[in-house]
Each structure stands twice: as structure tokens, then as C-alpha cells.
Scaffold this active site. Structure first.
Site, PDB file in Angstrom:
ATOM      1  CD  GLU A 263      -2.711  -1.318   2.292  1.00 47.64           C
ATOM      2  OE1 GLU A 263      -2.807  -0.082   3.496  1.00 47.64           O
ATOM      3  OE2 GLU A 263      -3.740  -2.011   2.607  1.00 47.64           O
TER       4      GLU A 263
ATOM      5  CD  GLU B  80      -3.849  -5.398   3.601  1.00 41.64           C
ATOM      6  OE1 GLU B  80      -4.675  -5.115   4.370  1.00 41.64           O
ATOM      7  OE2 GLU B  80      -2.671  -5.457   3.764  1.00 41.64           O
TER       8      GLU B  80
END
Length: 465
Positions: free
Chosen positions: A310, A402
Site C-alpha cells: 500500500e 487484502e
């Protein structure tokens, strides 16, 4: 994408407006005006689009984001299912952006933009045009590490054999110990277990003792310390697959959870400069984690290795200084882990859908992103899949690194969105019954498209015969 006479075009102001209104403030709109962006929870815009025949269509949206509004985000729902997010910073007037390919049956379908976070984009119109059926197959590729271990190659062969055909179930847990509440809960509800187990290496570096620690931070560190032992057991005792992420506590410290940018003054560009103290600390942390990964290597445990996750969000320090330092750190880590530490048990998983952050087609094995759909929405997340897939021109295996709500297998199949695996994040995302309700969890874990732990073959020797 340009508006043409062959397109199906629906003006935003013709839709059903909930908490939003048609305005004419910004010039350049088409039709009678445009719909002002969402601002409050529950705000949404719905339009109906009539499709003349079955097939895939490219969905485009013409929108604008005014200067000073920052990032604007709407959830994109098609017939109620989440296909991703419409996200943009300020634009120069109205722009047309391709969203994704969508399979529609002939008839009327509803496109919804729902308030996600911050503000929403200002919407002028929606467009559909015929599209080709998305490709599912991939040509076989070799791992970027030519010295990958036999078991790692076996896992790689197994992953390649499933892409476009089935999805591998996965679940993260904050606890480094077996059993864990998420796995107990899934077993209780479904009678099965995920094939992939996600662990974190957040407790294995040098600067985990920080100022102003919260109880949650202290608990995370304590629970995480058994991750390596449990990862070895997961593979060698249960035949499970391991994926690892690393919430990397900043090498120079800070307060509470220093992997967050706001909690540390760690300067990555300085740390990438040889002969600085920050560089020494950076390397020391990598070496400490490498020693743990060697324990997995020596136990013949391949790892789906997903570091620097991320980064494009900039909320973690490895993304706080933009894409170039992050890509440099990725290359430094790969070189040190592969050539110095001989970690030949790693399959390198990149984790961002943003082109500017991508280190390069030849520098990753698998590309992925993290997407959290609205709670209890099981859409296929087709848009982020396409964004990640475009990084290497449709040549790579693509994974959902995720997620909260688990994409519905029937929707993944119908939309031709072949996530290789998903990994539901830990804690409340699985045990509270909000992100994925129990009935849906049972559907996923019993669906023939989904590979659970009991269905895994001897994957460490897959394709070796």
C-alpha cells in the site's frame, strides 16, 4: 475514451439523486447540468442504463474534481455489486475515465456511485460501448529469482495452473499462534479452512519499542512473535500456503506504531544513501527479517512475500516520499535478500495498482492490490483487477492482497475477474459477521470455484513429475 454516436450515454441528472443535486456551476458539462459530488454517508447517484444485447461493455464516466477538494472517492456499484472505486484528485474540467469491462445481460441495469470517503466526484454522464471478452489465460513465466528452490518452483507451478480457473481462499491473522480466532471461526461456520494463511513480521525488527505505545500496539507485538514457528507448522503440518506482509516499524523510532508516516520522522531518501546512520539501520532491519525468512527457507517453506504494501497511499513511511524512493527500496531489498542472503524461497508480490509506483514487469512475480468493498458487498472488484493487470500489460498473475468482504465466486466467474487468491484481513473482517455474513462465508468455502485447505495437492512438487 471519447463520446461517440455508437455509445449508450445517460446523463447523471436523469438518475435518482439521494443527498446530491443537479447544478450548473462548472462549465463544460453536457446535457442540462451535472450532479454535485457526494459529501455525506448514504449520499448516492443511481442511473439506469438499457443494454440491447448480452455481452461485455466498457463503462466510462465523465466527471470533474474541483481544485482544493483533495482525493474524491465513490464506490462504483453495478446492480448493487461493488466493482471498485472512482477515485481522483483535482481535474482540469470534466474528464472521461474508463472504469472497467462489465458483462451485462440484455435489459436495464443500475449504475450507482455511493459515498465512500472524503467527497465524491462531480458527475456529468455515464457511457457504455461494446467491448471484447476479457482474456483469462496467461503465458507461463519464470520466477524473477533464477535460483528459486524446488518447493518454490512447485508452488509457482501450482499458482500458474489455477489462474483463470479457480480462486485460492486466504485469511490473515494478527496472531502468530495456532489456532487463531479467525481460523476457528471459519472452521465453525464452514467446516473448512483457508488454503493460504497470512502472517505479519511486524515484531521482528530492532525498533519495535516506541514512545507512547497504545495497548493495541503492545498486544500486536506480543501476539505476533510466534509467526515464524506457526508459518512453518502451517506448511509442514497442514500443507497450507504462507503469505507474509511486513508492517515495518521505522528504524529510527517514533511514537506508537511507527510504520505509520504520521508517527515517525524517518526519511527514506536519506536512508537509501550509503554511509548514513539511517542507511545502516535500514540494512540492519532487513538483515534481521532475512534471518527469520531463512528459518522458513531451511524448513522448506516457500513464501508469497508481499513487502512495502500500500505504498501509494503514503500512510506508511515507505511511501511517504513518493514512488521513486519506494521502488529503490524494493530493488535494494530484492538484491540483498536474494544475492546476499540466498532467500530462494520467496515469490515476490508487488502491492499497488498505480502505474507510477510499479518497479517494472521484470522485477515482480505476482502483482496485487488491497481493496475493501463496502461491508456485506460481494462484488467482483473488476476495476482494481484491470488496473493491476495493466501494469505489466496483461502478462502477470494478479492477486487480491487484502480484502474485507469476500468477492462472490459466481460474480468473479461471470465478470471474468480471475483473482488468483484473496486474503481477508484479520479480526472483525471475518468474525463480526458484517463484512462477510455467515451464509456468504459458507457459500464461498463450499463453492467449486474456491480452493480450500483440504483441496490443496502436494503443491511443493507440483509439475515436477
Amino acid at each position: 475514451m471519447n463520446i461517440s454516436s455508437s455509445m449508450i450515454v445517460v446523463q447523471a441528472e436523469e438518475g435518482r439523486l439521494h443527498g446530491v443535486a443537479c447544478v450548473t456551476e462548472t462549465p463544460g458539462y453536457t446535457g442540462a447540468g451535472y450532479v454535485k459530488g457526494t459529501s455525506k454517508d448514504g449520499d448516492k447517484l443511481e442511473v439506469d442504463m438499457h443494454v440491447p444485447e448480452d455481452g461485455f461493455y466498457d463503462l466510462g464516466i465523465r466527471f470533474a474534481v474541483a481544485n482544493g477538494k483533495g482525493k474524491c472517492t465513490n464506490a462504483l456499484l453495478i446492480d448493487g455489486s461493488c466493482y471498485g472505486y472512482v477515485m481522483s484528485r483535482s481535474t482540469s474540467g470534466f474528464v472521461i475515465e474508463h472504469q472497467c469491462a462489465v458483462y451485462f445481460k440484455a435489459g436495464t441495469h443500475t449504475i450507482t456511485l455511493l459515498k465512500a470517503w472524503d467527497y465524491g466526484v462531480d458527475v456529468d454522464c455515464f457511457m457504455l460501448s461494446p467491448a471484447q471478452t476479457p482474456e483469462l489465460s496467461r503465458s507461463p513465466r519464470k520466477l524473477i529469482n533464477p535460483n528459486a528452490s524446488e518447493a518454490t518452483v512447485g508452488l509457482w507451478n501450482y499458482l500458474n495452473s489455477n489462474f483463470g480457473r479457480r480462486v485460492i481462499t486466504g485469511q490473515h491473522t494478527a496472531s502468530g499462534f495456532l489456532p487463531a480466532e479467525e481460523f476457528d471461526y471459519i472452521q465453525k461456520v464452514t467446516g473448512k479452512q483457508p488454503a493460504i494463511r497470512g502472517f505479519d513480521l511486524l515484531s521482528y525488527t530492532h525498533a519495535t519499542e516506541t514512545a507512547e505505545p497504545t495497548e493495541h500496539k503492545l498486544l500486536e507485538i506480543a501476539e505476533n512473535k510466534g509467526s515464524i514457528e506457526s508459518a512453518i507448522e502451517w506448511t509442514n503440518a497442514y500443507n497450507g500456503i504462507v503469505t507474509l506482509t511486513w508492517h515495518w516499524f521505522a528504524p529510527t523510532g517514533g511514537k506508537d506504531k511507527t510504520f505509520y508516516t504520521q508517527n515517525t520522522d524517518f526519511n527514506l531518501p536519506i536512508a537509501l544513501t550509503p554511509e548514513t546512520k539511517e542507511h545502516e539501520l535500514l540494512l540492519a532491519d532487513m538483515d534481521a527479517v532475512a534471518e527469520q525468512l531463512k528459518r522458513l527457507r531451511d524448513a522448506d517453506v516457500p513464501v508469497l512475500w508481499r513487502p512495502l504494501h500500500e505504498a501509494d497511499g503514503a500512510w506508511f513511511w515507505w511511501g511517504a516520499f513518493g514512488p521513486e524512493p519506494c521502488k529503490q527500496l524494493w530493488r535494494l531489498m530484492y538484491d540483498r535478500f536474494t544475492n546476499l542472503h540466498q532467500l530462494n524461497n520467496l515469490i515476490w508480490v508487488w502491492n499497488s495498482h498505480v502505474k507510477d509506483w510499479y518497479p517494472g514487469e521484470g522485477e515482480t512475480d505476482i502483482d496485487s492490490c488491497d481493496i475493501y468493498a463496502p461491508s456485506a458487498n460481494y462484488g467482483p472488484l473488476r476495476k482494481p483487477f484491470e488496473q493491476v493487470d495493466a501494469l505489466a500489460g496483461g502478462k502477470k498473475l494478479i492477486a487480491l492482497g487484502e480484502n474485507g468482504s469476500i468477492p462472490d465466486p459466481d460474480q468473479m466467474m461471470a465478470s471474468r475477474t480471475p483473482w488468483l487468491w484473496y486474503m481477508t484481513w484479520g479480526g472483525g473482517f471475518v468474525v463480526d459477521g458484517k463484512s462477510t455474513k455467515d451464509d456468504q462465508l459458507r457459500k464461498v468455502y463450499s463453492h467449486p470455484y474456491c480452493i480450500t485447505l483440504d483441496l490443496l495437492p502436494d503443491w511443493r512438487r507440483y509439475g515436477m513429475e
